[in-house]
Scaffold this active site. Structure first.
Site, PDB file in Angstrom:
ATOM      1  N   ASN A   9      -1.774  -5.619 -13.277  1.00 44.04           N
ATOM      2  CA  ASN A   9      -1.583  -7.305 -12.048  1.00 44.04           C
ATOM      3  C   ASN A   9      -2.782  -7.784 -12.228  1.00 44.04           C
ATOM      4  OD1 ASN A   9      -1.033  -8.395 -10.217  1.00 44.04           O
ATOM      5  ND2 ASN A   9      -0.125  -6.688  -8.534  1.00 44.04           N
ATOM      6  N   LYS A  11      -3.271 -10.041  -9.855  1.00 49.97           N
ATOM      7  CA  LYS A  11      -3.052 -10.582  -8.665  1.00 49.97           C
ATOM      8  C   LYS A  11      -4.020 -12.169  -8.590  1.00 49.97           C
ATOM      9  CE  LYS A  11      -2.714  -6.181  -6.990  1.00 49.97           C
ATOM     10  NZ  LYS A  11      -2.236  -4.479  -5.660  1.00 49.97           N
ATOM     11  N   HIS A 104       6.781  -6.981  -5.016  1.00 51.93           N
ATOM     12  CA  HIS A 104       5.382  -6.608  -4.470  1.00 51.93           C
ATOM     13  C   HIS A 104       5.497  -6.070  -3.601  1.00 51.93           C
ATOM     14  CE1 HIS A 104       1.702  -5.622  -4.157  1.00 51.93           C
ATOM     15  NE2 HIS A 104       1.649  -5.123  -5.850  1.00 51.93           N
ATOM     16  N   GLU A 106       2.687  -6.775  -1.814  1.00 46.79           N
ATOM     17  CA  GLU A 106       1.499  -7.511  -1.208  1.00 46.79           C
ATOM     18  C   GLU A 106       3.375  -9.112  -0.948  1.00 46.79           C
ATOM     19  OE1 GLU A 106      -0.890  -7.499  -3.912  1.00 46.79           O
ATOM     20  OE2 GLU A 106      -1.534  -6.004  -3.365  1.00 46.79           O
ATOM     21  N   GLU A 176       5.549   2.087  -6.433  1.00 46.14           N
ATOM     22  CA  GLU A 176       4.770   1.358  -5.837  1.00 46.14           C
ATOM     23  C   GLU A 176       4.579   2.186  -4.425  1.00 46.14           C
ATOM     24  OE1 GLU A 176       2.077  -1.531  -8.099  1.00 46.14           O
ATOM     25  OE2 GLU A 176       2.930  -2.902  -5.985  1.00 46.14           O
ATOM     26  N   GLY A 182      -4.521  -0.096  -4.152  1.00 45.36           N
ATOM     27  CA  GLY A 182      -5.939  -0.884  -3.462  1.00 45.36           C
ATOM     28  C   GLY A 182      -6.644  -0.248  -2.303  1.00 45.36           C
ATOM     29  N   SER A 222      -3.142   2.468  -6.723  1.00 47.81           N
ATOM     30  CA  SER A 222      -4.642   3.544  -7.669  1.00 47.81           C
ATOM     31  C   SER A 222      -4.501   3.908  -8.174  1.00 47.81           C
ATOM     32  CB  SER A 222      -5.074   4.011  -5.708  1.00 47.81           C
ATOM     33  OG  SER A 222      -5.277   2.926  -5.230  1.00 47.81           O
TER      34      SER A 222
HETATM   35  P1  PGA Z   1      -3.624  -1.327  -7.457  1.00 48.15           P
HETATM   36  O1  PGA Z   1      -2.549  -1.901  -7.451  1.00 48.15           O
HETATM   37  O2  PGA Z   1      -3.260  -0.259  -8.747  1.00 48.15           O
HETATM   38  O3  PGA Z   1      -4.782  -2.116  -7.761  1.00 48.15           O
HETATM   39  O4  PGA Z   1      -3.741  -0.328  -6.155  1.00 48.15           O
HETATM   40  C1  PGA Z   1      -1.148  -1.618  -7.760  1.00 48.15           C
HETATM   41  C2  PGA Z   1      -0.250  -3.400  -8.222  1.00 48.15           C
HETATM   42  O5  PGA Z   1      -0.792  -3.716  -6.525  1.00 48.15           O
HETATM   43  O6  PGA Z   1       0.585  -2.675  -8.625  1.00 48.15           O
END
Ligand code: PGA
Length: 261
Positions: A9, A11, A104, A106, A176, A182, A222
């Site tokens: 992803n 983003k 997601h 976010e 997640e 992140g 992460s």
């Molecule tokens: P990250 O994000 O690996 O940077 O923690 C995962 C995601 O949000 O899909």
């Protein structure tokens, strides 16, 4: 055996040139360095780069040799019309997009996406033959209050459990934990496995053993080249949804190669 999947992803990252460089490098190196061809690799760049991602995803002379599949990060809940800025599932399908991330954290957190919207987006995608990768997961305060099962249970029930069994069986689920996204704080393999097994059990109660057995459940948050191996070794973890570590080829390919041999 369940499918093994690693999805990147991206983003809101990468300019056109940077995206081209990474896609090109991924295609070339996956061709040479992917150890287990059974691992399905999915790249979800920003919409703007979908056509380029598609052009670069397979061998120029042999289109059957595909290095990665192309996905996107969101879709409109509507089918078409006056929805400025939105992209429909039919448009994605017409660009040969095969996968789409939905719900997601976010989107839920910063754009107020609800479980009801997740349900409508999933429906749009399935109608257009695109596989939804549906995200669920608790916030840090939910976990501190011991409410992770309640929160994830609600996301599954209201976002997905209205689907007919055949439709549900076409999904990919991604767990997640929001506190891990992140932040560099990966869930331990045991923490992640506990939730994955619980999700599979919820699916079994709703849809029966056979569907629960085949649905891929990915871990995200992460996940990196160091942590992926132990996570992917868990019995109910079928791969990863990778954010930060999908932005460079070394890390992403190392994650693709992190399944038990
Ligand atoms: P990250 O994000 O690996 O940077 O923690 C995962 C995601 O949000 O899909």
């Amino acid at each position: 055996m369940r499918r093994k999947i690693v999805a990147g992803n991206w983003k809101m990252n990468k300019t056109f040139q940077e995206a081209e460089d990474l896609l090109d490098e991924l295609a070339g190196r996956l061709n040479e360095e992917q150890e287990d061809q059974d691992v399905e690799v999915i790249v979800c760049p920003p919409y703007l780069y979908v056509e380029m991602a598609h052009d670069l995803c397979s061998d120029e002379d042999d289109a059957t040799q595909v290095y990665y599949s192309v996905g996107v990060q969101d879709v409109s809940e509507h089918d078409k019309g006056a929805h400025t800025g939105e992209v429909s599932a039919a448009m994605l399908s017409s660009m040969d997009v095969e996968y789409c991330i939905v719900g997601h954290s976010e989107r839920r957190r910063y754009f107020g996406e609800t479980d009801a919207q997740v349900a409508r987006k999933v429906e749009q995608l399935l109608q257009n033959e695109i596989t939804p990768i549906v995200c669920c997961g608790e916030q840090a305060e939910d976990r501190e209050a011991g409410k992770q099962f309640e929160v994830i249970g609600r996301q599954l029930k209201e976002g997905l459990f209205n689907l007919k069994p055949l439709d549900f069986s076409r999904l990919i689920i991604a767990y997640e934990p929001v506190w891990a996204i992140g932040t560099g704080k990966t869930a331990t393999p045991e923490q992640a496995q506990e939730i994955h097994a619980w999700i599979r059990n919820q699916i079994q109660e709703q849809y029966g053993k056979e569907i629960a057995r085949v649905i891929p459940i990915l871990y995200g948050g992460s996940c990196n080249a160091k942590t992926a191996k132990d996570l992917f070794a868990q019995p109910d973890i079928d791969g990863g949804l990778i954010g930060g570590a999908s932005l460079n080829a070394d890390d992403f390919i190392a994650i693709v190669n992190s399944f038990d041999k």
